[in-house]
Design an enzyme around this catalytic site. Structure first.
Site, PDB file in Angstrom:
ATOM      1  CB  ALA A  99     -50.447  18.439  45.839  1.00  0.00           C
ATOM      2  CB  THR A 100     -52.917  20.895  41.532  1.00  0.00           C
ATOM      3  OG1 THR A 100     -53.756  21.134  42.672  1.00  0.00           O
ATOM      4  CG2 THR A 100     -53.779  20.788  40.285  1.00  0.00           C
ATOM      5  CG  ASN A 136     -59.431  16.700  50.783  1.00  0.00           C
ATOM      6  OD1 ASN A 136     -59.515  15.575  50.302  1.00  0.00           O
ATOM      7  ND2 ASN A 136     -60.126  17.711  50.319  1.00  0.00           N
ATOM      8  CD  GLN A 196     -55.275  17.661  53.906  1.00  0.00           C
ATOM      9  OE1 GLN A 196     -54.931  17.917  55.065  1.00  0.00           O
ATOM     10  NE2 GLN A 196     -55.679  18.604  53.074  1.00  0.00           N
ATOM     11  CB  SER A 242     -49.069  20.286  48.671  1.00  0.00           C
ATOM     12  OG  SER A 242     -49.186  21.676  48.507  1.00  0.00           O
ATOM     13  CG  HIS A 250     -50.386  25.103  50.546  1.00  0.00           C
ATOM     14  ND1 HIS A 250     -51.667  25.257  51.036  1.00  0.00           N
ATOM     15  CD2 HIS A 250     -50.511  24.464  49.366  1.00  0.00           C
ATOM     16  CE1 HIS A 250     -52.525  24.739  50.160  1.00  0.00           C
ATOM     17  NE2 HIS A 250     -51.854  24.247  49.140  1.00  0.00           N
ATOM     18  CB  THR A 292     -36.213  28.964  36.157  1.00  0.00           C
ATOM     19  OG1 THR A 292     -35.713  29.223  34.843  1.00  0.00           O
ATOM     20  CG2 THR A 292     -35.235  29.478  37.193  1.00  0.00           C
ATOM     21  CB  CYS A 295     -61.477  23.142  45.511  1.00  0.00           C
ATOM     22  SG  CYS A 295     -59.815  22.848  46.093  1.00  0.00           S
TER      23      CYS A 295
HETATM   24  C1  LIG Z   1     -54.675  20.673  48.945  1.00  0.00           C
HETATM   25  C2  LIG Z   1     -54.774  19.340  48.336  1.00  0.00           C
HETATM   26  C3  LIG Z   1     -54.377  19.111  47.009  1.00  0.00           C
HETATM   27  C4  LIG Z   1     -53.883  20.223  46.112  1.00  0.00           C
HETATM   28  O1  LIG Z   1     -52.631  20.702  46.538  1.00  0.00           O
HETATM   29  P1  LIG Z   1     -52.059  22.088  45.956  1.00  0.00           P
HETATM   30  O2  LIG Z   1     -50.607  22.049  46.337  1.00  0.00           O
HETATM   31  O3  LIG Z   1     -52.805  23.154  46.667  1.00  0.00           O
HETATM   32  O4  LIG Z   1     -52.242  22.074  44.490  1.00  0.00           O
HETATM   33  C5  LIG Z   1     -54.475  17.835  46.525  1.00  0.00           C
HETATM   34  N1  LIG Z   1     -54.934  16.824  47.274  1.00  0.00           N
HETATM   35  C6  LIG Z   1     -55.320  17.001  48.555  1.00  0.00           C
HETATM   36  C7  LIG Z   1     -55.805  15.842  49.344  1.00  0.00           C
HETATM   37  C8  LIG Z   1     -55.260  18.257  49.120  1.00  0.00           C
HETATM   38  O5  LIG Z   1     -55.665  18.427  50.373  1.00  0.00           O
END
Ligand SMILES: *Cc1c(COP(=O)(O)O)cnc(C)c1O
Length: 387
Positions: A73-74, A155, A183, A203, A205, A244, A330
């Site tokens: 997501a970043t 989050n 989220q 994202s 994960h 890739t 973070c």
């Molecule tokens: C975890 C998170 C991100 C970052 O996602 P990554 O895939 O870990 O880079 C961005 N925004 C929110 C709200 C998150 O919880």
């Protein structure tokens, strides 16, 4: 080592066994490069990527062509914000970004970076319940505004922003709306087909997929979104994200979307009642409060602040039995109170002693009972022996 009960599902989630199984062949015999169009190794990889694209699109009501796979997501957020602001097709006078003080650092730091290269930004405040005031949004949008960035669910507090109302404003004013829905995706229904969202980041994960893979949804219906890529090279992802493709990761993301779609309703109901159980017990303790609007919230999240404990000691003691944090993974490195809680008017001391509980698929009623007992015992001990 005996691991604590995991109640930090907003930081990350374990990979679902079904997701892991779907990924494994792509580390093994199906190792092909999805861009190798001249032999079956490539075809197999490409077919799997396109299936994952359909699964991802389906979970959020998008078309497969509207999905760009990224490293998470970043990156998706960076592609959205930088891509929109740097697009050649964007009128030069549209140099203004609007966002909200409680956004994730992936958004806030990127908007700040845009300010350093000459764009202008407005950071909207939130009300004490964490919600942005739609009237403030309306007042901030001008003819110069190119982009509004508002998250779907916070989050740290789980608070859901009024995206539908906000989207009506951006549509009327010709401003693009981007949402960090990391989220929310896979936890509550999100449908970009009937919401005025132009870009959306997700994202894997955060909803039982692998780390290091995500996606940006970019609307292909009117209004069209012009985007400048961050990464140039082989022209993958229709030129929007060269490099890739991470085939196993993308397959995992697709499968995670499919599993989430299947479980979204039952899990949100189940976790909602476990969350309410946890909350109602802890709220009987004097001085305990919920941070954030309780009616517009993710069902599996609560953020509670406690009286009479010092943040660091409190978190260390809690984490002996339950894995929790006081803010985003973070910001916990910096040991400062969370910018989200501060923006809601919570004091520095109370902010540091606040705890985010994120329940998930593995959470049981027994876990909640054990957690509650541990929290109450720890609170009594620390309040009796002030540091
Ligand atoms: C975890 C998170 C991100 C970052 O996602 P990554 O895939 O870990 O880079 C961005 N925004 C929110 C709200 C998150 O919880």
């Amino acid at each position: 080592m005996r691991l604590p009960i995991y109640l930090d599902h907003n930081a990350t989630t374990p990979c679902d066994p079904e997701v892991l199984e779907a990924m494994l062949p792509f580390f093994g015999e199906q190792f092909g490069n999805a861009s190798s169009i001249h032999h079956p190794y490539g075809w197999l990889a490409d077919d799997a990527v396109e299936q994952a694209r359909e699964q991802t699109a389906q979970l959020i009501g998008a078309k497969p062509t509207e999905i760009i796979f990224t490293s998470g997501a970043t990156e998706a957020i960076n592609l959205g914000i930088r891509g929109v602001m740097m697009a050649k097709e964007k009128p030069a006078e549209k140099d203004h970004i609007v966002t909200v003080a409680t956004e994730h650092s992936a958004v806030l730091d990127t908007v700040r970076a845009m300010e350093r290269v000459g764009f202008r930004a407005t950071y909207l405040p939130v009300k004490p319940d964490g919600l942005v005031d739609v009237a403030d949004v309306a007042a901030a949008l001008t003819e110069k505004t190119a982009l509004l960035v508002v998250m779907a669910a916070n989050n740290e507090t789980g608070v859901l922003q009024p995206l539908r109302e906000i989207g009506e404003l951006t549509r009327k004013k010709g401003v693009l709306l981007m949402s960090d829905a990391v989220q929310a995706v896979g936890k509550i229904p999100i449908n970009v087909a009937d919401m005025p969202i132009d870009l959306l980041a997700l994202s894997a994960h955060k909803f039982y997929g692998p780390k290091g893979v995500g996606a940006l949804y970019v609307r292909k219906r009117k209004p069209l979104v012009a985007l400048e890529p961050l990464l140039t090279g082989g022209g993958h992802e229709r030129g929007m994200r060269s490099g890739t493709l991470n085939v196993p990761g993308i397959v995992g993301l697709g499968r995670a979307c499919q599993v989430a779609g299947r479980l979204i309703e039952s899990e949100s109901r189940r976790l909602g009642s476990l969350r309410d159980m946890l909350e109602s017990t802890l709220l009987q303790l004097p001085g305990t409060r919920v941070n954030g609007n309780r009616d517009n919230r993710l069902p599996h999240v609560t953020n509670l602040s406690f009286d009479g404990v010092e943040g660091k000691e409190w978190l260390i003691a809690l984490n002996r039995k339950i894995a929790v944090s006081s803010g985003s993974a973070c910001s916990s490195i910096t040991e400062r109170a969370s910018h989200v809680l501060l923006a809601m008017g919570v004091s520095e001391a109370r902010g540091k002693a606040s705890v985010r509980f994120g329940l998930g698929r593995s959470t049981t009623e027994t876990d909640i009972a054990t957690a509650t007992d541990h929290i109450i015992a720890t609170l009594k001990r620390l309040q009796r022996n002030p540091a």
